[in-house]
Design a protein around this motif. Sequence first.
Motif, mmCIF file in Angstrom:
data_model
loop_
_atom_site.group_PDB
_atom_site.id
_atom_site.type_symbol
_atom_site.label_atom_id
_atom_site.label_comp_id
_atom_site.label_asym_id
_atom_site.label_seq_id
_atom_site.Cartn_x
_atom_site.Cartn_y
_atom_site.Cartn_z
ATOM 1 N N GLY A 53 0.815 -1.222 0.000
ATOM 2 C CA GLY A 53 0.000 0.000 0.000
ATOM 3 C C GLY A 53 0.839 1.258 0.000
ATOM 4 N N ASN A 54 0.180 2.394 0.209
ATOM 5 C CA ASN A 54 0.800 3.717 0.112
ATOM 6 C C ASN A 54 1.363 4.179 1.453
ATOM 7 O OD1 ASN A 54 0.226 4.116 -2.617
ATOM 8 N ND2 ASN A 54 -1.833 4.881 -2.179
ATOM 9 N N ASN A 68 -9.496 8.703 0.785
ATOM 10 C CA ASN A 68 -8.547 7.661 1.168
ATOM 11 C C ASN A 68 -7.601 7.385 0.020
ATOM 12 O OD1 ASN A 68 -8.613 4.717 0.011
ATOM 13 N ND2 ASN A 68 -10.717 5.490 -0.109
ATOM 14 N N ALA A 69 -6.389 7.013 0.397
ATOM 15 C CA ALA A 69 -5.409 6.543 -0.585
ATOM 16 C C ALA A 69 -4.631 5.414 0.084
ATOM 17 C CB ALA A 69 -4.480 7.670 -1.022
ATOM 18 N N ILE A 70 -5.349 4.329 0.374
ATOM 19 C CA ILE A 70 -4.733 3.177 1.043
ATOM 20 C C ILE A 70 -3.733 2.512 0.097
ATOM 21 C CG2 ILE A 70 -5.182 0.979 2.236
ATOM 22 C CD1 ILE A 70 -6.572 3.429 3.568
ATOM 23 N N GLY A 71 -4.102 2.438 -1.165
ATOM 24 C CA GLY A 71 -3.209 1.819 -2.140
ATOM 25 C C GLY A 71 -3.320 0.307 -2.168
ATOM 26 N N VAL A 99 -11.031 -8.470 -6.549
ATOM 27 C CA VAL A 99 -9.737 -8.867 -7.115
ATOM 28 C C VAL A 99 -9.031 -7.643 -7.695
ATOM 29 C CG1 VAL A 99 -8.625 -10.304 -8.878
ATOM 30 C CG2 VAL A 99 -10.688 -11.142 -7.691
ATOM 31 N N CYS A 100 -7.755 -7.472 -7.332
ATOM 32 C CA CYS A 100 -6.991 -6.371 -7.937
ATOM 33 C C CYS A 100 -5.690 -6.905 -8.505
ATOM 34 C CB CYS A 100 -6.751 -5.251 -6.936
ATOM 35 S SG CYS A 100 -5.940 -5.757 -5.416
ATOM 36 N N GLY A 101 -5.074 -6.115 -9.375
ATOM 37 C CA GLY A 101 -3.831 -6.542 -10.011
ATOM 38 C C GLY A 101 -3.170 -5.392 -10.742
ATOM 39 N N LYS A 102 -1.908 -5.621 -11.136
ATOM 40 C CA LYS A 102 -1.182 -4.593 -11.886
ATOM 41 C C LYS A 102 -1.247 -4.874 -13.387
ATOM 42 C CE LYS A 102 2.136 -3.082 -8.358
ATOM 43 N NZ LYS A 102 2.265 -3.960 -7.197
ATOM 44 N N THR A 103 -1.319 -6.159 -13.715
ATOM 45 C CA THR A 103 -1.378 -6.546 -15.132
ATOM 46 C C THR A 103 -2.548 -7.509 -15.318
ATOM 47 O OG1 THR A 103 -0.034 -8.522 -14.781
ATOM 48 C CG2 THR A 103 1.158 -6.487 -15.274
ATOM 49 N N VAL A 104 -2.921 -7.732 -16.571
ATOM 50 C CA VAL A 104 -4.001 -8.680 -16.851
ATOM 51 C C VAL A 104 -3.647 -10.051 -16.269
ATOM 52 C CG1 VAL A 104 -5.258 -9.878 -18.680
ATOM 53 C CG2 VAL A 104 -4.726 -7.450 -18.926
ATOM 54 N N GLU A 105 -2.367 -10.422 -16.382
ATOM 55 C CA GLU A 105 -1.926 -11.725 -15.875
ATOM 56 C C GLU A 105 -2.126 -11.828 -14.359
ATOM 57 O OE1 GLU A 105 -0.009 -9.776 -17.985
ATOM 58 O OE2 GLU A 105 -0.672 -10.982 -19.695
ATOM 59 N N CYS A 129 -9.665 1.542 -8.873
ATOM 60 C CA CYS A 129 -9.033 2.170 -7.718
ATOM 61 C C CYS A 129 -8.207 3.358 -8.191
ATOM 62 C CB CYS A 129 -8.128 1.187 -6.972
ATOM 63 S SG CYS A 129 -7.259 2.013 -5.618
ATOM 64 N N PRO A 130 -8.467 4.560 -7.671
ATOM 65 C CA PRO A 130 -7.713 5.728 -8.145
ATOM 66 C C PRO A 130 -6.357 5.889 -7.477
ATOM 67 C CG PRO A 130 -9.377 6.429 -6.566
ATOM 68 C CD PRO A 130 -9.507 4.936 -6.691
ATOM 69 N N ASN A 131 -5.996 4.996 -6.575
ATOM 70 C CA ASN A 131 -4.836 5.252 -5.716
ATOM 71 C C ASN A 131 -3.597 4.408 -5.986
ATOM 72 O OD1 ASN A 131 -6.378 7.163 -4.325
ATOM 73 N ND2 ASN A 131 -7.285 5.546 -3.081
ATOM 74 N N VAL A 132 -3.588 3.656 -7.057
ATOM 75 C CA VAL A 132 -2.390 2.904 -7.393
ATOM 76 C C VAL A 132 -1.957 3.291 -8.797
ATOM 77 C CG1 VAL A 132 -2.808 0.977 -5.822
ATOM 78 C CG2 VAL A 132 -3.738 0.892 -8.128
ATOM 79 N N LYS A 133 -0.639 3.276 -9.017
ATOM 80 C CA LYS A 133 -0.118 3.800 -10.285
ATOM 81 C C LYS A 133 -0.320 2.826 -11.445
ATOM 82 C CE LYS A 133 3.149 7.155 -8.482
ATOM 83 N NZ LYS A 133 2.907 6.892 -7.039
#
Lengths: 302, 256
Positions: A53-54, A68-71, A99-105, A129-133
């Motif tokens: 998280g952030n 909030n920006a928990i990340g 479910v969250c993720g950075k890539t489709v995989e 989610c607006p809080n992760v890059k």
Amino acid sequence: MNTQTTIAGVTLKNPVMTASGTFGSGMEYSEYLDLNRLGAVVTKGVSNVPWPGNPTPRVAEVYGGMLNAIGLQNPGLDVFRKRDLPFLEQFDTKVIVNVCGKTVEDYVAVVEQLGEETSVAMLEINVSCPNVKEGAIAFGQKTEALYGITREIKRYAKQPVIMKLSPNVTDIGEMAKAAEAAGADAVSLINTITGMKIDIHRRRFALANRTGGLSGPAIKPVAVRMVYQAAQAVKIPVIGMGGIATGEDAVEFLLAGASAVSVGAMNFVDPLTTIKVIEGIEAYMEQYHIENLSDLIGAVEG
Amino acid sequence: MKQKQTARVISQRELAPGILDMWLDTELAVQARPGQFLNLYTKDKSLLLPRPISICEVREDGRALRMVYRIVGKGTGEFSRYREGDPIEILGPLGNGFPYEKSVGKKVFLMGGGIGIPPMLELAKRLKAEKQIVLGYRNGDLFLGEDLEKYGRVFVATEDGSAGTKGNVMDAVRENGLEAELIYACGPLPMLRAVKAFAAERGIPAYISLEERMACGVGACLGCVVKTRAVHPHTNVNNARICTDGPVFEAGEVEI
């Protein structure tokens, strides 16, 4: 009185769920309310590996709401399956895993493994989610990207898939349509609205992340409007949320076209908010002699 | 099931400019440990979130709690206007509290800086140890010193030098040549960093109470985390929740 509602073939005893990220894995609030009373518990976002998280401060209060920006801090899928899911299995409520993720995989890895868990009733995919890059909202602000990831997740998912939509878009109807066209079984909205707070005395951002997601009663009219527009745009069920504090608030979302509703930030204000919302909906149905909750869905006139 | 309760204000007075002393009538008091906190809820609904405030003292009969807090904004401003008999919604006691049993028979420091002083009072009452109570203030507007004197030797530091040692609590320790086998501390982050460094140098344990912006207070929102040296068993990352895993941590376990 029948308060049941059905989403993608899954019948909930009542339409009240917990908004992802506001209710931990259910364990934290189980000391404060009977989880058996809830239509469903929607878990905090789960990723394939643990996410830290952030930096703090991660939360700030604003007029009638919070940022909030928990990340998306979470212990990862393995701990979720070993500890959190067996805990939730003890209760007579539906489990919806966010479910969250950075890539489709990343997303697919979680979705595939959760396919083995029969106690998971549905999956909610966080593309808002607006809080992760990386990941998350990158998939949720363009129709093509949303279509692409929805399509890919549907190829692997064993459970019905709910795409959680961002309000930070120009046309929410187009986003809902893209999810539907790619095979989503339902959409949920709204996630938080990107906001900012500045501490004028210290001349600093209130959040370490500078921007954060706005939630709470302050956003409710925006959420009702977007739920209405999404429900008008698609045939799949819509799950509505954004600042719900009372049964009356929840009924507004149902009338706007939501088949179910989630309570988010207000859990922090009173751990019993979900229960009060359930009882408030029942009181409304009694007052207006409504036998079936389904008669309320999308029943706004004029 | 735990839930929000309505407490009644027994009394309220100003201890020093902007520092309020409020006694609440509540049956929850019997459960309270030193170092725990209460979530206090405002009546002004534009202020959504609870205010986490540390418990200063538990009345002997276990039916009342003393809350000493600083007015920092609209929420605490609202609380400051409450008078005898006014209702206030509370949740708690929350958090782990100080492990005060660890100090039996030892020579200890109780260190409080500013609005970190209040939790030291109930702690001082319960400790069965040789207590050296070191208090840091901004200026000569002292508070709670007289209450604490009943339970141990009190040393004072003020930033402007208007009372006691000029400087912070560590300056008071040095000036008075104090030593301890164990430390309990609550105060601003720079003070806690100094306490942590002092304890590490001496090789003694220090239990420090942290604060951070919170939303839920029950461990669900993950708003109020602190970085930890090791992977935390609950979060499975190098983060602990101040509201539920803390607010008290052994100084060596957290990165502050």
